[in-house]
Design an enzyme around this catalytic site. Structure first.
Site, mmCIF file in Angstrom:
data_model
loop_
_atom_site.group_PDB
_atom_site.id
_atom_site.type_symbol
_atom_site.label_atom_id
_atom_site.label_comp_id
_atom_site.label_asym_id
_atom_site.label_seq_id
_atom_site.Cartn_x
_atom_site.Cartn_y
_atom_site.Cartn_z
ATOM 1 N N TYR A 1 0.815 -1.218 0.000
ATOM 2 C CA TYR A 1 0.000 0.000 0.000
ATOM 3 C C TYR A 1 0.850 1.271 0.000
ATOM 4 O O TYR A 1 0.513 2.263 0.637
ATOM 5 C CB TYR A 1 -0.968 -0.005 1.180
ATOM 6 C CG TYR A 1 -2.094 -0.988 0.997
ATOM 7 C CD1 TYR A 1 -3.348 -0.586 0.579
ATOM 8 C CD2 TYR A 1 -1.901 -2.350 1.227
ATOM 9 C CE1 TYR A 1 -4.375 -1.493 0.387
ATOM 10 C CE2 TYR A 1 -2.913 -3.268 1.036
ATOM 11 C CZ TYR A 1 -4.152 -2.837 0.620
ATOM 12 O OH TYR A 1 -5.172 -3.739 0.431
ATOM 13 N N ASN B 1 -4.676 -4.062 -7.392
ATOM 14 C CA ASN B 1 -4.856 -2.689 -7.871
ATOM 15 C C ASN B 1 -3.924 -1.708 -7.170
ATOM 16 O O ASN B 1 -3.548 -0.674 -7.747
ATOM 17 C CB ASN B 1 -6.306 -2.246 -7.695
ATOM 18 C CG ASN B 1 -6.774 -2.311 -6.256
ATOM 19 O OD1 ASN B 1 -6.784 -3.401 -5.674
ATOM 20 N ND2 ASN B 1 -7.149 -1.200 -5.669
ATOM 21 N N HIS C 1 -6.888 -11.198 -8.246
ATOM 22 C CA HIS C 1 -7.174 -10.269 -7.157
ATOM 23 C C HIS C 1 -8.667 -9.927 -6.975
ATOM 24 O O HIS C 1 -9.219 -10.184 -5.901
ATOM 25 C CB HIS C 1 -6.360 -8.990 -7.336
ATOM 26 C CG HIS C 1 -6.455 -8.041 -6.186
ATOM 27 N ND1 HIS C 1 -6.091 -8.376 -4.884
ATOM 28 C CD2 HIS C 1 -6.891 -6.751 -6.113
ATOM 29 C CE1 HIS C 1 -6.282 -7.349 -4.085
ATOM 30 N NE2 HIS C 1 -6.773 -6.352 -4.800
ATOM 31 N N HIS D 1 -16.576 -3.029 -4.052
ATOM 32 C CA HIS D 1 -16.130 -3.779 -5.237
ATOM 33 C C HIS D 1 -17.175 -4.772 -5.743
ATOM 34 O O HIS D 1 -16.831 -5.729 -6.451
ATOM 35 C CB HIS D 1 -14.811 -4.502 -4.961
ATOM 36 C CG HIS D 1 -13.754 -3.613 -4.387
ATOM 37 N ND1 HIS D 1 -13.316 -2.472 -5.025
ATOM 38 C CD2 HIS D 1 -13.045 -3.665 -3.221
ATOM 39 C CE1 HIS D 1 -12.396 -1.878 -4.292
ATOM 40 N NE2 HIS D 1 -12.208 -2.576 -3.195
ATOM 41 N N HIS E 1 -12.059 -6.272 1.714
ATOM 42 C CA HIS E 1 -11.390 -6.408 3.004
ATOM 43 C C HIS E 1 -12.289 -7.105 4.018
ATOM 44 O O HIS E 1 -12.701 -6.539 5.033
ATOM 45 C CB HIS E 1 -10.942 -5.035 3.505
ATOM 46 C CG HIS E 1 -10.007 -4.349 2.558
ATOM 47 N ND1 HIS E 1 -9.743 -3.004 2.596
ATOM 48 C CD2 HIS E 1 -9.274 -4.845 1.522
ATOM 49 C CE1 HIS E 1 -8.902 -2.690 1.633
ATOM 50 N NE2 HIS E 1 -8.610 -3.793 0.969
#
Length: 615
Positions: free
Chosen positions: A222, A275, A357, A367, A396
């Protein structure tokens, strides 16, 4: 006494299998476990002052050492970094040729009888805007070791002996040979890890489970939640809406590599693009740090890109796909996947596992149906070849599906497992698209990087005419908002134990557990197309080339009979489908050459051997 011990062991094994559910008992009624309000977690990034992320070597001594697999058991990659990164306006890249890439290795700590050399490189992350800082990496080394014995412990050290600058001695264990009888004991799966205090808990729990292999399903450190000056945020677009380009703070990659070294230097780790690895820079370059820092077995597995590749781990064939690289049927990734799946021998690697992913079957608002275009393009092919398990991250939270294909419960579909709950600073996903007021607006769902729109309203089933269900979808078996990781233990050619572990639980506790059971006799895999040029007798069925066959029903096997006057069914076809006179048959839009002479009678016995079975 011996008989008593045998009975005791048998009863214990019987008890274990009875207590843990299997997919044969499914589909299961959907279950939702909401976020435990008493567990907030500590999704705060480790500071650069934390000793676990600070540089603890000098000069050109190696650091950030990691092991990854090649395509087969007899080869691995060793990667590391030497020299210090630079960040600022005026940076001077290091010369990769100034430091050698050498690995000494062997089955003994001393003497190490083998030596291998490899390649080195550096990468730059450049921003053509005033006030932004540029970055140049240390020297990154990749060395491939070959000729290794299966399931064996090897010791190794890396560096440049001429400086001298060599690492301490590390060790790794190779994968077992590929066969129906040999599997890695435990495969850990984790995604969206980050580098927070929650991430450290995830790694501690995962390490305690002693995996033989780690599958990292995207979103690693990240670094793109930071500006180039090191200022970070849980939400980049919220805190920095006016930056001329999406910035990153590349030293976070080095911090992550240092933190992970105690694990990655001894347990092979396989990377999937996420991503958060896009990291756009000058000249629209993307994914530079990701493809530079890690070694990928793409060339060994016939791929032209590190974003999609395959490898074997014992009797498991893993296929890694790229959710952020072109995947339509005319693109290289799709063509490579067709070829790779066609070459899988299920008598050698009965288990077929895919990973990418962005999930196709998430029910969280975050998402939701974001990767629908990828699903539309690739799901038929994966189903046709009988993929058993799919691993994803991105969302998440944790979610396990029932066996599903095309949003429909299907005993031959794969189990989708979303484990994007590694602990990153963006925190948990907690809302579900099927809850009132949480269904996303359809036009907002496509992935920003890939574009396209494929997520239309459902046309059948309980959600017909709607974009979201009004209750937890039947294909979602279990979902829970908690940080954690998963462990896959393949027991034999038909049974694999999947366990998901929460961070807040004790190390030996399990949050969700199920035996995933393959049924190759019910769901035939790796089939071959049979060309028909005129009427044939296949077993006790007559096939006429002027008629289309109905598609194989869910859970059915064998050849179906002709259905006069019916237009071609949608793919995947699991039957012989004439192409209208070209002398081949159509499967997924591709004319397949003839493999059986005209007018040949094929007895049922031959259809059972897997060599002449129709799709």
């Amino acid at each position: 006494m011996v008989v008593a011990v045998f009975i005791f062991l048998f009863l214990n094994l019987f008890q274990v299998y009875c207590e843990i559910p299997t997919t044969l008992e499914g589909p299961f009624d959907p279950v939702t476990v909401s976020l435990d309000e008493n567990f907030r977690g500590n999704a705060i990034d480790l500071p650069d002052s934390d000793p676990r992320v600070r540089r603890d070597v000098t000069g050109f001594e190696p650091e950030q050492i990691s092991v990854s697999l090649s395509s087969t058991h007899d080869s691995v990659w060793i990667s590391w970094i030497t020299g210090e990164f630079q960040i600022g306006v005026d940076i001077k890249p290091l010369d990769p040729k100034s430091v050698a890439s050498v690995v000494y290795y062997g089955k003994l700590r001393f003497p190490m009888l083998h030596k291998a050399t490899g390649e080195s490189l550096i990468y730059n992350q450049l921003y053509p805007f005033n006030g932004l800082q540029n970055y140049t990496s240390g020297i990154i080394h990749h060395v491939r070791l070959t000729g290794l014995d299966p399931y064996s412990l090897y010791y190794y050290k890396v560096g440049d002996p001429s400086i001298p600058a060599m690492s301490h001695i590390h060790h790794f264990k190779t994968m077992p040979v590929s066969s129906v009888q040999s599997y890695p004991a435990r495969v850990a799966v984790v995604g969206d890890l980050g580098l927070t205090y929650n991430s450290t808990s995830t790694i501690e729990h995962m390490t305690s489970n002693k995996p033989d292999l780690v599958l990292m399903v995207g979103d690693l450190c990240y670094a793109n939640l930071y500006l180039t000056n090191g200022t970070g945020s849980d939400c980049y677009s919220c805190s920095f809406p006016n930056t001329p380009i999406h910035e990153t703070y590349q030293p976070r990659w080095d911090y992550w590599g240092r933190f992970m070294q105690p694990l990655t230097s001894k347990i092979p780790i396989m990377m999937v693009q996420g991503n958060h690895e896009i990291e756009e820079q000058v000249d629209n370059r993307t994914f530079t740090s990701f493809i530079s820092r890690f070694a990928f077995p793409h060339e060994e597995s016939g791929s032209s890109s590190p974003f999609y590749y395959s490898f074997n781990a014992g009797g498991i064939h893993f296929v890694v796909l790229g959710g952020y690289v072109a995947y339509s049927r005319s693109d290289d990734q799709y063509k490579w996947l067709q070829k790779d799946l066609a070459n899988v021998d299920r008598d050698v690697t009965p288990w077929l596992v895919a990973a990418w992913h962005p999930p196709w079957y998430t029910t969280y608002s975050a998402h939701y149906r974001e990767a629908e275009c990828m699903r539309v393009a690739m799901e038929d092919l994966l189903y046709q070849y009988g993929v058993d398990v799919v691993f994803n991250g991105h969302v998440h939270a944790y979610e396990r599906s029932n066996r599903v294909y095309n949003y429909t419960l299907d005993p031959c579909g794969p189990v989708h497992l979303s484990v994007g709950d590694g602990g990153n600073r963006e925190k948990m996903a907690t809302t579900h698209a099927d809850e009132p007021g949480n269904c996303p607006e359809p036009s907002s769902t496509p992935d920003e990087f890939m574009g396209g729109f494929c997520a239309h309203n459902f046309t059948s089933g309980p959600a017909a005419g709607k974009f979201c269900w009004d209750r937890q979808p039947e294909y979602s078996a279990y979902r829970e908002a908690s940080f954690g990781h998963g462990i896959l233990e393949v027991k034999n050619e038909t049974h694999a134990l999947w366990s998901w572990h929460r961070n807040q639980d004790m190390y030996n506790e399990v949050g969700d557990q199920i035996y995933i059971v393959r049924q190759p006799e019910k769901c035939p895999v790796q089939p071959k197309m049979i060309k028909k040029q005129s009427n044939k007798v296949i077993g006790n069925k007559t096939v006429c080339c002027s008629k289309f066959l109905e598609p194989l029903g869910r859970g059915e096997s064998g050849i179906t009979g002709p259905v006069p006057g019916v237009s071609p069914p949608p793919p995947p076809y699991r039957g012989v489908v004439p192409d209208g006179g070209s002398g081949g048959v159509i499967a997924l839009g591709v004319v397949v050459p003839a493999v059986v002479p005209p007018d040949e009678t094929i007895p049922p016995a031959e259809l059972q051997n897997g060599e002449k079975r129709a799709i």
